[in-house]
Design a protein around this motif. Structure first.
Motif, PDB file in Angstrom:
ATOM      1  N   VAL A   1       4.290  22.172   4.106  1.00  0.00           N
ATOM      2  CA  VAL A   1       4.732  21.417   5.281  1.00  0.00           C
ATOM      3  C   VAL A   1       6.168  20.903   5.171  1.00  0.00           C
ATOM      4  N   LYS A   2       6.802  21.132   4.034  1.00  0.00           N
ATOM      5  CA  LYS A   2       8.179  20.641   3.857  1.00  0.00           C
ATOM      6  C   LYS A   2       9.090  21.202   4.937  1.00  0.00           C
ATOM      7  N   GLY A   3       9.917  20.321   5.493  1.00  0.00           N
ATOM      8  CA  GLY A   3      10.842  20.728   6.541  1.00  0.00           C
ATOM      9  C   GLY A   3      10.232  20.712   7.933  1.00  0.00           C
ATOM     10  N   ARG A   4       8.906  20.566   8.011  1.00  0.00           N
ATOM     11  CA  ARG A   4       8.238  20.540   9.322  1.00  0.00           C
ATOM     12  C   ARG A   4       7.568  19.191   9.604  1.00  0.00           C
ATOM     13  N   PHE A   5       7.051  18.545   8.573  1.00  0.00           N
ATOM     14  CA  PHE A   5       6.346  17.269   8.726  1.00  0.00           C
ATOM     15  C   PHE A   5       7.211  16.145   8.169  1.00  0.00           C
ATOM     16  N   THR A   6       7.101  14.970   8.790  1.00  0.00           N
ATOM     17  CA  THR A   6       7.818  13.792   8.325  1.00  0.00           C
ATOM     18  C   THR A   6       6.885  12.590   8.351  1.00  0.00           C
ATOM     19  N   ILE A   7       6.795  11.915   7.220  1.00  0.00           N
ATOM     20  CA  ILE A   7       6.005  10.678   7.143  1.00  0.00           C
ATOM     21  C   ILE A   7       6.945   9.493   7.359  1.00  0.00           C
ATOM     22  N   SER A   8       6.479   8.498   8.097  1.00  0.00           N
ATOM     23  CA  SER A   8       7.280   7.299   8.341  1.00  0.00           C
ATOM     24  C   SER A   8       6.332   6.133   8.558  1.00  0.00           C
TER      25      SER A   8
ATOM     26  N   LEU B   1       0.815  -1.216   0.000  1.00  0.00           N
ATOM     27  CA  LEU B   1       0.000   0.000   0.000  1.00  0.00           C
ATOM     28  C   LEU B   1       0.845   1.262   0.000  1.00  0.00           C
ATOM     29  N   ALA B   2       0.517   2.189  -0.890  1.00  0.00           N
ATOM     30  CA  ALA B   2       0.974   3.559  -0.720  1.00  0.00           C
ATOM     31  C   ALA B   2       0.007   4.238   0.235  1.00  0.00           C
ATOM     32  N   VAL B   3       0.541   5.087   1.102  1.00  0.00           N
ATOM     33  CA  VAL B   3      -0.288   5.764   2.094  1.00  0.00           C
ATOM     34  C   VAL B   3      -0.038   7.267   2.015  1.00  0.00           C
ATOM     35  N   ALA B   4      -1.100   8.031   2.170  1.00  0.00           N
ATOM     36  CA  ALA B   4      -0.988   9.484   2.133  1.00  0.00           C
ATOM     37  C   ALA B   4      -1.753  10.098   3.293  1.00  0.00           C
ATOM     38  N   TRP B   5      -1.358  11.303   3.614  1.00  0.00           N
ATOM     39  CA  TRP B   5      -2.083  12.122   4.587  1.00  0.00           C
ATOM     40  C   TRP B   5      -2.679  13.327   3.870  1.00  0.00           C
ATOM     41  N   PHE B   6      -3.917  13.599   4.216  1.00  0.00           N
ATOM     42  CA  PHE B   6      -4.617  14.772   3.712  1.00  0.00           C
ATOM     43  C   PHE B   6      -5.146  15.565   4.896  1.00  0.00           C
ATOM     44  N   ARG B   7      -5.489  16.807   4.655  1.00  0.00           N
ATOM     45  CA  ARG B   7      -6.125  17.597   5.696  1.00  0.00           C
ATOM     46  C   ARG B   7      -7.177  18.497   5.074  1.00  0.00           C
ATOM     47  N   GLN B   8      -8.158  18.851   5.894  1.00  0.00           N
ATOM     48  CA  GLN B   8      -9.216  19.745   5.441  1.00  0.00           C
ATOM     49  C   GLN B   8      -9.575  20.708   6.551  1.00  0.00           C
ATOM     50  N   ALA B   9      -9.379  21.981   6.274  1.00  0.00           N
ATOM     51  CA  ALA B   9      -9.764  23.027   7.209  1.00  0.00           C
ATOM     52  C   ALA B   9     -11.209  23.440   6.916  1.00  0.00           C
ATOM     53  N   PRO B  10     -11.900  24.002   7.914  1.00  0.00           N
ATOM     54  CA  PRO B  10     -13.285  24.421   7.696  1.00  0.00           C
ATOM     55  C   PRO B  10     -13.398  25.393   6.529  1.00  0.00           C
TER      56      PRO B  10
ATOM     57  N   GLY C   1       8.289   2.182   0.600  1.00  0.00           N
ATOM     58  CA  GLY C   1       8.812   3.045   1.653  1.00  0.00           C
ATOM     59  C   GLY C   1       9.988   3.887   1.212  1.00  0.00           C
ATOM     60  N   SER C   2      10.399   3.719  -0.032  1.00  0.00           N
ATOM     61  CA  SER C   2      11.609   4.393  -0.496  1.00  0.00           C
ATOM     62  C   SER C   2      11.362   5.790  -1.033  1.00  0.00           C
ATOM     63  N   SER C   3      10.117   6.117  -1.290  1.00  0.00           N
ATOM     64  CA  SER C   3       9.808   7.421  -1.877  1.00  0.00           C
ATOM     65  C   SER C   3       8.736   8.115  -1.058  1.00  0.00           C
ATOM     66  N   THR C   4       9.004   9.378  -0.757  1.00  0.00           N
ATOM     67  CA  THR C   4       8.039  10.199  -0.027  1.00  0.00           C
ATOM     68  C   THR C   4       7.869  11.529  -0.749  1.00  0.00           C
ATOM     69  N   ASN C   5       6.791  12.218  -0.427  1.00  0.00           N
ATOM     70  CA  ASN C   5       6.516  13.501  -1.050  1.00  0.00           C
ATOM     71  C   ASN C   5       5.755  14.363  -0.053  1.00  0.00           C
ATOM     72  N   TYR C   6       5.972  15.669  -0.141  1.00  0.00           N
ATOM     73  CA  TYR C   6       5.341  16.588   0.807  1.00  0.00           C
ATOM     74  C   TYR C   6       4.801  17.811   0.074  1.00  0.00           C
TER      75      TYR C   6
ATOM     76  N   ARG D   1     -10.005  19.878   0.538  1.00  0.00           N
ATOM     77  CA  ARG D   1      -9.071  18.911   1.094  1.00  0.00           C
ATOM     78  C   ARG D   1      -7.715  19.075   0.417  1.00  0.00           C
ATOM     79  N   GLU D   2      -6.657  19.044   1.206  1.00  0.00           N
ATOM     80  CA  GLU D   2      -5.295  19.272   0.718  1.00  0.00           C
ATOM     81  C   GLU D   2      -4.427  18.051   0.975  1.00  0.00           C
ATOM     82  N   GLY D   3      -3.686  17.637  -0.035  1.00  0.00           N
ATOM     83  CA  GLY D   3      -2.734  16.555   0.147  1.00  0.00           C
ATOM     84  C   GLY D   3      -1.516  17.063   0.898  1.00  0.00           C
ATOM     85  N   VAL D   4      -1.114  16.351   1.933  1.00  0.00           N
ATOM     86  CA  VAL D   4      -0.022  16.795   2.794  1.00  0.00           C
ATOM     87  C   VAL D   4       1.264  16.020   2.523  1.00  0.00           C
ATOM     88  N   SER D   5       1.141  14.682   2.466  1.00  0.00           N
ATOM     89  CA  SER D   5       2.329  13.861   2.311  1.00  0.00           C
ATOM     90  C   SER D   5       1.929  12.478   1.838  1.00  0.00           C
ATOM     91  N   CYS D   6       2.876  11.760   1.226  1.00  0.00           N
ATOM     92  CA  CYS D   6       2.612  10.372   0.840  1.00  0.00           C
ATOM     93  C   CYS D   6       3.903   9.572   0.896  1.00  0.00           C
TER      94      CYS D   6
END
Length: 126
Positions: A64-71, A32-41, A55-60, A45-50
């Motif tokens: 959020v670059k430099g502040r968020f880390t997916i693992s 599975l590829a997994v991603a995080w999204f967020r939605q403010a009121p 596990g070898s490739s990530t995207n931000y 909806r905004e894609g945050v990271s995947c």
């Protein structure tokens, strides 16, 4: 059928940190590829990271670059989103999503994912 459950949201002050977790069942993260999204009121909806299934490739997202880390922890079949230096504009409901075969490059797009969690609220406020 893939089932996703998010946890770890809450209220945090600006500059603080939170770690979100997305526990998957029904299929190993090895597939599975997994991603995080967020939605403010009132916002889209905004894609945050995947992260790809290898596990070898990530995207931000630039925001959020430099502040968020997916693992991930394969043994726990869980993906994490470590969020540091949080800002009020990071407030929203955070969702994890997953699917097979997503390459996780360019914009993180919701159309690429069929399986979604129920979301967890993150509020950044003093």
């Amino acid at each position: 059928q893939v089932h996703l459950v998010e946890s770890g949201g809450g209220l945090v002050q600006p500059g603080g940190s939170l770690r979100l977790a997305c526990a998957a069942s029904g299929l190993s993260l090895d597939f599975l590829a997994v991603a995080w999204f967020r939605q403010a009121p009132g916002k889209k909806r905004e894609g945050v990271s995947c992260m790809t299934s290898s596990g070898s490739s990530t995207n931000y997202a630039d925001s959020v670059k430099g502040r968020f880390t997916i693992s991930r922890d394969i043994a726990k079949n869980t993906v994490y989103l470590q969020m540091n230096s949080l800002k009020p504009e990071d407030t929203g409901v955070y969702y994890c999503a997953a699917d097979v075969g997503v390459r996780c490059w360019g914009d993180v797009k919701s159309d690429d994912y069929d399986y979604w969690g129920q979301g967890t609220q993150v509020t950044v406020s003093s």
